[in-house]
Write a protein that holds these residues in place. Structure first.
Motif, PDB file in Angstrom:
ATOM      1  N   GLY A   1       0.783  -1.244   0.000  1.00 12.42           N
ATOM      2  CA  GLY A   1       0.000   0.000   0.000  1.00 12.42           C
ATOM      3  C   GLY A   1       0.813   1.292   0.000  1.00 12.42           C
ATOM      4  O   GLY A   1       0.304   2.311   0.437  1.00 12.42           O
TER       5      GLY A   1
ATOM      6  N   SER B   1      -8.207   4.183  -5.239  1.00  7.94           N
ATOM      7  CA  SER B   1      -7.288   3.573  -4.266  1.00  7.94           C
ATOM      8  C   SER B   1      -7.045   2.107  -4.608  1.00  7.94           C
ATOM      9  O   SER B   1      -6.041   1.538  -4.188  1.00  7.94           O
TER      10      SER B   1
ATOM     11  N   PHE C   1      -1.097   2.120  -6.593  1.00  8.43           N
ATOM     12  CA  PHE C   1      -1.140   2.617  -5.215  1.00  8.43           C
ATOM     13  C   PHE C   1      -1.084   1.467  -4.204  1.00  8.43           C
ATOM     14  O   PHE C   1      -0.549   1.616  -3.118  1.00  8.43           O
ATOM     15  N   LEU C   2      -1.685   0.329  -4.578  1.00 10.22           N
ATOM     16  CA  LEU C   2      -1.745  -0.794  -3.628  1.00 10.22           C
ATOM     17  C   LEU C   2      -0.419  -1.536  -3.525  1.00 10.22           C
ATOM     18  O   LEU C   2      -0.064  -2.012  -2.452  1.00 10.22           O
TER      19      LEU C   2
ATOM     20  N   THR D   1       2.998   8.317  -4.721  1.00 15.05           N
ATOM     21  CA  THR D   1       2.793   8.121  -3.285  1.00 15.05           C
ATOM     22  C   THR D   1       3.263   9.339  -2.500  1.00 15.05           C
ATOM     23  O   THR D   1       2.590   9.805  -1.576  1.00 15.05           O
TER      24      THR D   1
ATOM     25  N   TRP E   1      -1.732   3.657   2.688  1.00 16.13           N
ATOM     26  CA  TRP E   1      -2.846   3.459   1.760  1.00 16.13           C
ATOM     27  C   TRP E   1      -4.148   4.011   2.363  1.00 16.13           C
ATOM     28  O   TRP E   1      -5.002   4.523   1.643  1.00 16.13           O
TER      29      TRP E   1
END
Lengths: 485, 448, 128
Positions: free
Chosen positions: A275, B88, B93-94, B108, B333
């Motif tokens: 993440g 998301s 992003f993950l 990020t 996240w």
């Protein structure tokens, strides 16, 4: 290439707002009377959904990620994140469950926690687990607190925690946060703990030894049984940082090595997405004797149903609200269920195969300070290139970006000068491994032929080398509205 | 199902290059007597369809979604715009890690920079970190930070602070020589000023107050701030329902030195309690005592703006046992989701959502307290939660309502023996006039 | 070559005594080891110091190093310029990059420190 602005720079208070249904209750009179309320949040953005979608889609394209390619960041275990696990975690019975709901209404959630704890006990050979810790570092803290509470119940929590010089920085930091004094144990010439040296360091003041196995060089501590015996003989406990469990699953279990307390990282070994820096999850496993001290609540079986046990007078308490990063636990359990017993063993087998393949392919081209057998990762350094051409591990890492790969972990462990720590994980294909190996070889050639290319790398990224010194000398850590000229 | 990408031929080729006959030889450094020597006792592997069916069944054993729920208490049901999930959920992003290599992590890093800015704007503070685990651990980190700032060791905690936050602070500080003392609450549900005045001495390190507090009551922060600053103690304000910052004045403008809290309301599902989002913000002068990661702005060699992780010398990987915190992996996240959520709602949407919460809670409180024997336990102003004083044990009443398909609130008895008849009810924008009416009718019936 | 008029510690601080007071900084070797200095945490004026007491830290982007007091005494002045220009430690470690001045409590403390030639010998030993 589109240069993406900060959202604050494209904001305009005149844009239409996000719409909610009209209020369906009568407006309360004097709702805000006597309260300190705000009429405006200075600088807070107002943009359209179209702009939000494009903003984040463009930003996303500036990230390298596992979905894009090999991400050999040593010690971080950047393996493939299965898509189905996201779907499982999104099921309403998990994602919509409220943590204060009566246990009877959240049986599915409790079952996930219990099943994961049971699976982790079997995989690690320990007797009980808690999934409350939010990440590895919090797991370490819980582990040290359990040790402190256990030793205290025996009369003396002791003062010192021994930590090898190759350890992660979180280890000394967590021990310190638990009130312990940290004493470093020097690695022997093979990069391992020397049992004779350890024997001298272990006294009755030592609460625990924190060991990482395989250690941060990717080397298995073959003397682990002796190490455990030495620590136990003086009444201390053996803590294992399970960051490198990827090398062991199904082959050898920490509980069988004499480990008393262990944390593992679900976001490493069990494939939950990192993440961009969390959420992780750092479950802690323990031997039976420490069970009374586990954080509350504990999931227990009462007849057919599962329940939450809050009545645990010897518990260390809790380290966060509710039950941990629950959806991360769901994804980890889904991964274990997908793989089954052989698949879990394959994690270790193939990650070790892949790491040794890279090691063998690059040996001689890059220096290996320690030549002990590698498990799931190998630690090269920039020594050969630096001596011959002056390029450093930083230059090599940045040049890898131009070749289409994420750089390895750099400058860690601290005992290897100019370290390049490579962990490919088990999910990589031979084609991707070969591509990475070829890139590393090409970079070595470039270093010798035209080192200036490396010194100025990366050349093909969204931004080029960034001035970290300026960032630290004059910290700008938030956007501020430009002052009118 | 396997996620291995090697064929049998690949494996043979790789083993040949390594110079071993079988994978097992690579484990030669693991002493034979330590090895497991059997298959793990785990259920057999599943295909993707089997896995989905299996987990569908488990998730189905959670009956919670079938109830009409008024549960809050640190985890809230709010509407989440579709853009939050869609954006998301992108692999970009993950699936990256912490942005250690800024040139390939600008996405990020810029998100963290925007997130830090939003948190500063919402809390009214100068600087914020990149996230902590959750509201409770953020509260604990705030207390540890206060101790670093003035070296004192007595901490005062409002009794109306979330009980789990309180317990987390106790766990974190137990072995570090800090003591925690309660400050009680008055009939309005706010901090008891007399109790504060009596306990606030020059040896107090800091005080932590939640607003809106665990009972949903909005605290009088300026009054407390004045007293606390008179003793050079650190004033920590915890915010467990971050949506309130859309309408209530920023704690930083009301005297807070550190603002910490829970950002779950910004686009994160209740998720049985996690992953959530701890946030923390403070004044510029405390920058080097702030725990956790921080993104900062800089330039690349061509003079273009870019972002990096900065001030890392505060952190464990450099300062080891002397670090400001042991935190490494945080909740990046979740911070991303909060950023998308806040930017999608925008200033006007956030304010409107916050206002609707207040109006609906007020309407519900009005309706429910018209029931004979039911009163508001506290007189202070509330955001989206309130404590009902029932004519009987709240846990029993809640159980009665559960039989009617309603989870009416959190009975306070287990955490507050003095509030045995208190029920903490939460009403957010997702509740309708009808659902409030259904709760009222149900309550009427079981109290009859 | 290190300056001849200074005394040195094994932690790579230098000290220049002038009557009852002395100026302290870190050596050229130390600043090179650290890299670009981004922040110097200075002691408060009036702080009473024992020999080898930690009195502050000096930070680069990726390292932190503690500053120890080479001798006993009381801090009388700190180099305020370092707040805005920590790079002075890199650019001029023996001059503009000085860190603090103290009033010596015991001049005999200086005797225990290394001379320039002793420090150079020590540095030569570290090269290996």
């Amino acid at each position: 290439m589109i240069r993406e602005s900060l959202i604050f720079e494209i904001s305009d208070p005149g844009k239409p707002a996000f719409a909610l249904p009209a209020l369906d209750v009568p407006e309360a009179e004097g709702l805000l009377d006597g309260l300190a309320v705000r009429s405006d949040i200075p600088g807070f953005p107002q943009v359209s959904e179209v702009e939000v979608v494009r903003h984040f889609t463009r930003l996303s394209q500036q990230n390298y990620c596992v979905d894009l390619g090999l991400y050999p960041l040593g010690s971080c275990t950047m393996k493939h994140n299965p898509k189905v696990n996201e779907k499982v975690a999104g099921l309403a019975g998990f994602a919509q469950a409220h943590p204060c709901a009566p246990p009877e209404t959240v049986q599915g959630c409790l079952e996930v926690i219990k099943s994961l704890e049971d699976a982790l006990c079997e995989i690690t050979g320990l007797q009980a687990f808690t999934v409350q810790p939010s990440a590895g570092a919090q797991g370490e803290l819980v582990g040290m607190m359990l040790i402190h509470a256990f030793l205290k119940s025996r009369g003396n929590p002791r003062k010192i925690v021994l930590i090898p010089d190759s350890a992660h920085g979180t280890n000394p930091s967590s021990a310190h946060l638990c009130g312990y004094k940290v004493q470093e144990v020097k690695s022997d010439p093979t990069g391992r703990i020397d049992p004779d040296e350890l024997e001298k360091a272990v006294t009755e003041d030592v609460a625990a030894l924190m060991v990482t196995n395989p250690n941060t060089l990717g080397v298995f501590e073959s003397d682990i049984a002796d190490i455990a015996r030495i620590v136990h003989a003086k009444g201390g406990l053996l803590y294992m940082d399970g960051a490198n469990m990827n090398a062991l699953t199904g082959i050898v279990r920490p509980g069988d090595m004499g480990v008393d307390v262990l944390h593992i990282n679900l976001h490493k070994t069990f494939s939950t997405p990192h993440g961009g820096g969390g959420p992780g999850s750092g479950p802690v496993g323990i031997v039976k004797a420490l069970e009374p001290f586990l954080p509350t609540p504990v999931v227990v079986r009462r007849g057919e149903a599962l329940d939450l046990d809050f009545e645990r007078p010897r518990s260390i308490g809790r380290v966060r609200a509710f039950f941990g990063n629950f959806l991360v636990a769901v994804k980890a359990l889904a991964y274990i269920r997908t793989l089954g017993p052989w698949g879990v063993r394959e994690i270790a087998e193939i990650s070790v195969l892949n790491a040794n393949y890279i090691r063998k392919s690059l040996e001689g081209i890059y220096d290996l300070k320690y030549d002990a057998p590698s498990m799931h990762e190998c630690v090269f350094s920039d020594k050969l290139q630096k001596e011959a051409t002056g390029v450093t591990n930083l230059d090599i890492a940045k040049r890898l970006i131009d070749h289409g790969y994420h750089p390895p972990t750099m400058s860690f462990p601290l005992i290897v000068q100019g370290a390049l720590m490579i962990e490919p994980t088990e999910t990589e294909s031979k084609r991707d491994l070969d591509g990475f190996i070829e890139a590393m070889k090409a970079i070595d050639r470039e270093a010798r032929e035209s080192p200036e290319i490396l010194k100025a790398a990366p050349h093909h990224s969204y931004v080029r080398r960034l001035d970290e010194t300026a960032a630290a000398r004059n910290p700008v850590v938030r956007w501020e509205k430009p002052k009118n000229p | 199902m396997s996620y291995i990408s090697l064929s049998a031929a690949d494996k043979s080729e790789m083993l040949a290059r390594i110079g071993v006959a079988a994978v097992d030889e690579l484990f030669g450094c693991v002493p034979e007597e330590l090895r497991l020597g059997r298959d793990l006792d785990l259920p057999p592997a599943m295909s993707e369809p089997e896995l989905l069916a299996h987990f569908d069944k488990i998730a189905g054993r959670t009956t919670y979604p079938r109830y009409l729920s008024f549960l809050g208490g640190g985890a809230y049901h709010h509407f989440i715009p579709a853009a939050v999930d869609a954006l998301s959920g992108r692999g970009e992003f993950l699936s990256p890690y912490t942005p250690y290599q800024p040139e390939v992590s600008q996405g990020t890093l810029q998100v963290i920079f925007e997130y830090q800015t939003l948190i500063c704007q919402l809390t009214g503070m100068d600087i914020a970190n990149a996230s902590l685990y959750d509201g409770a651990s953020a509260a604990a980190e705030a207390v540890l930070m206060a101790q670093r700032l003035n070296g004192r060791s007595r901490v005062l905690a409002a009794r109306s602070l979330h009980p789990q936050y309180r317990r987390t602070i106790e766990t974190y500080t137990r072995n570090l020589g800090l003591t925690i003392e309660d400050i009680g609450f008055g009939p309005d549900g706010r901090l008891d000023g007399a109790d504060l005045a009596a306990k606030l001495k020059n040896d107090v390190c800091g005080i932590i107050i939640q607003s809106p507090n665990f009972f949903g009551v909005i605290e009088d922060l300026p009054r407390a701030a004045e007293e606390v600053h008179g003793r050079q103690a650190v004033f920590i304000v915890a915010v467990a329902e971050a949506l309130s910052l859309g309408i209530l004045e920023a704690p930083g403008k009301l005297g807070a030195d550190i603002v910490c809290g829970e950002g779950q309301s910004y686009g994160l599902a209740p998720a049985f309690g996690g992953p959530f989002l701890g946030f923390m913000a403070c004044g510029k002068a405390s920058l080097r005592q702030l725990p956790g990661r921080i993104a900062g702005q800089t330039k690349d060699v061509d003079g273009r703006r870019g972002f990096v992780l900065t001030l890392s010398t505060r952190e464990q990987h450099i300062r080891r046992e002397k670090a400001t915190s042991n935190i490494c992996t945080n909740q990046a996240w979740c911070a991303l989701r909060a950023t998308i959520f806040l930017e999608t709602l925008g200033q006007a949407g956030l304010r409107e959502t916050a206002l609707q919460n207040m109006h609906k809670a007020r309407a519900a409180l009005g309706r429910l307290t018209r029931i004979t024997g039911v009163q508001a336990r506290f007189t202070g102003p509330v955001f989206n939660e309130f404590v009902l004083e029932l004519p009987r044990d709240a846990a029993a009443a809640a159980e009665g309502l559960r039989a009617k398909g309603i989870l009416a609130g959190i009975p306070l008895g287990p955490d507050y023996p003095e509030l045995q008849n208190g029920l903490l009810v939460c009403v957010t924008e997702v509740q309708s006039r009808e659902s409030i009416e259904r709760l009222a009718l149900g309550l009427e019936e079981i109290l009859r | 070559m290190v300056p001849q008029n200074l005394r040195y510690t094994k932690d790579h601080e230098w000290i220049l005594a002038d009557g009852d007071t002395a100026t302290v900084g870190i050596t050229d070797f130390a600043q090179k080891q650290l890299g670009d200095v981004v922040y110097v945490e200075l002691p408060a004026v009036g702080t009473v110091l024992a020999v080898h007491q930690t009195i502050g830290t000096i930070e680069s982007v990726k390292a932190v190093s503690e500053i120890f007091s080479p001798v006993s005494g009381e801090v009388v002045e700190t180099n305020g310029r370092l707040a805005d220009a920590p790079e002075a430690v890199n650019q001029d470690p023996y001059g503009q990059g000085w860190i603090f001045k103290l009033k010596l409590a015991n001049k005999g403390d200086l005797e225990a420190l290394m001379s320039d030639s002793e420090y150079e010998t020590r540095l030569a030993g570290l090269e290996h």
